[in-house]
Design a protein around this motif. Structure first.
Motif, PDB file in Angstrom:
ATOM      1  N   CYS A 162      54.415  48.701  65.574  1.00 42.78           N
ATOM      2  CA  CYS A 162      54.538  47.284  65.912  1.00 42.78           C
ATOM      3  C   CYS A 162      53.184  46.590  65.862  1.00 42.78           C
ATOM      4  CB  CYS A 162      55.161  47.138  67.301  1.00 42.78           C
ATOM      5  SG  CYS A 162      55.202  45.442  67.912  1.00 42.78           S
ATOM      6  N   ASP A 163      52.183  47.198  66.487  1.00 38.68           N
ATOM      7  CA  ASP A 163      50.851  46.591  66.496  1.00 38.68           C
ATOM      8  C   ASP A 163      50.271  46.483  65.092  1.00 38.68           C
ATOM      9  OD1 ASP A 163      51.022  46.247  69.215  1.00 38.68           O
ATOM     10  OD2 ASP A 163      49.659  47.891  69.724  1.00 38.68           O
ATOM     11  N   GLU A 164      50.531  47.502  64.250  1.00 41.37           N
ATOM     12  CA  GLU A 164      50.069  47.431  62.858  1.00 41.37           C
ATOM     13  C   GLU A 164      50.727  46.253  62.141  1.00 41.37           C
ATOM     14  OE1 GLU A 164      50.979  51.239  61.159  1.00 41.37           O
ATOM     15  OE2 GLU A 164      49.436  52.267  62.343  1.00 41.37           O
ATOM     16  N   LEU A 165      52.038  46.075  62.356  1.00 39.26           N
ATOM     17  CA  LEU A 165      52.754  44.959  61.740  1.00 39.26           C
ATOM     18  C   LEU A 165      52.212  43.623  62.227  1.00 39.26           C
ATOM     19  CD1 LEU A 165      56.412  46.319  62.018  1.00 39.26           C
ATOM     20  CD2 LEU A 165      55.082  46.068  59.906  1.00 39.26           C
ATOM     21  N   LYS A 166      51.972  43.519  63.531  1.00 38.21           N
ATOM     22  CA  LYS A 166      51.504  42.256  64.124  1.00 38.21           C
ATOM     23  C   LYS A 166      50.052  41.945  63.765  1.00 38.21           C
ATOM     24  CE  LYS A 166      55.134  40.687  66.049  1.00 38.21           C
ATOM     25  NZ  LYS A 166      55.633  39.390  65.601  1.00 38.21           N
ATOM     26  N   ASN A 167      49.283  42.968  63.384  1.00 39.45           N
ATOM     27  CA  ASN A 167      47.885  42.756  63.008  1.00 39.45           C
ATOM     28  C   ASN A 167      47.691  42.570  61.507  1.00 39.45           C
ATOM     29  OD1 ASN A 167      46.480  42.759  65.525  1.00 39.45           O
ATOM     30  ND2 ASN A 167      46.927  44.935  65.704  1.00 39.45           N
ATOM     31  N   SER A 168      48.789  42.597  60.758  1.00 36.12           N
ATOM     32  CA  SER A 168      48.718  42.396  59.315  1.00 36.12           C
ATOM     33  C   SER A 168      49.169  40.976  58.985  1.00 36.12           C
ATOM     34  CB  SER A 168      49.625  43.404  58.606  1.00 36.12           C
ATOM     35  OG  SER A 168      49.763  43.045  57.245  1.00 36.12           O
ATOM     36  N   ASP A 169      48.371  40.263  58.206  1.00 31.40           N
ATOM     37  CA  ASP A 169      48.716  38.889  57.836  1.00 31.40           C
ATOM     38  C   ASP A 169      50.053  38.805  57.109  1.00 31.40           C
ATOM     39  OD1 ASP A 169      46.380  37.966  58.956  1.00 31.40           O
ATOM     40  OD2 ASP A 169      45.280  37.894  57.062  1.00 31.40           O
ATOM     41  N   SER A 170      50.419  39.859  56.382  1.00 30.82           N
ATOM     42  CA  SER A 170      51.651  39.812  55.589  1.00 30.82           C
ATOM     43  C   SER A 170      52.913  40.045  56.415  1.00 30.82           C
ATOM     44  CB  SER A 170      51.585  40.827  54.443  1.00 30.82           C
ATOM     45  OG  SER A 170      51.475  42.132  54.957  1.00 30.82           O
ATOM     46  N   THR A 171      52.776  40.571  57.649  1.00 31.82           N
ATOM     47  CA  THR A 171      53.963  40.862  58.464  1.00 31.82           C
ATOM     48  C   THR A 171      53.888  40.301  59.886  1.00 31.82           C
ATOM     49  OG1 THR A 171      53.010  43.025  59.032  1.00 31.82           O
ATOM     50  CG2 THR A 171      54.599  42.973  57.209  1.00 31.82           C
TER      51      THR A 171
END
Length: 121
Positions: free
Chosen positions: A66-75
């Protein structure tokens, strides 16, 4: 009217099938996977409006994903609803960037309420 797209990631196959059937019945377009490793490919291919993600994925932690997704501009724009078997006291201690957290077991009406709330935000 286009259907909202929901991606469900959970390693519990029976829960995954039940969620998929429930969400389909509620008029959502659903893609599900028990393999968290393919989440980025599925997101690119499916372009979900919401991701339902289990915390305990066997060899992975949904909070980290979740944190990886939220820290990526694309997701980062995609709402993430975490599922957990943790107690409600433990849920209050969860530190991550999820847009919502719901405990298992849950009532389908409770899940639907959270989904609609996140999709309308």
């Amino acid at each position: 009217m286009t259907k909202n797209k929901i991606l469900v990631i959970d390693d519990d196959l029976s829960l995954l099938e039940a969620l998929e059937a429930f969400l389909y019945q509620e008029n959502f377009e659903v893609r599900s996977s028990s393999q968290h490793q393919s989440i980025y490919e599925v997101i690119v291919d499916f372009n979900p409006d919401l991701i339902i993600l289990d915390i305990n994925l066997g060899d992975a932690d949904g909070r980290t994903i979740c944190d990886e997704l939220k820290n990526s501009d694309s997701t980062a724009y995609i709402p993430v609803l975490l599922l957990t078997g943790l107690s409600y006291d433990d849920i209050s201690q969860i530190g991550c960037l999820a847009d919502g957290i719901i405990g298992k077991p849950f009532e389908s009406s409770q899940l639907l309420f959270h989904i609609k709330e996140l999709l309308s935000a």
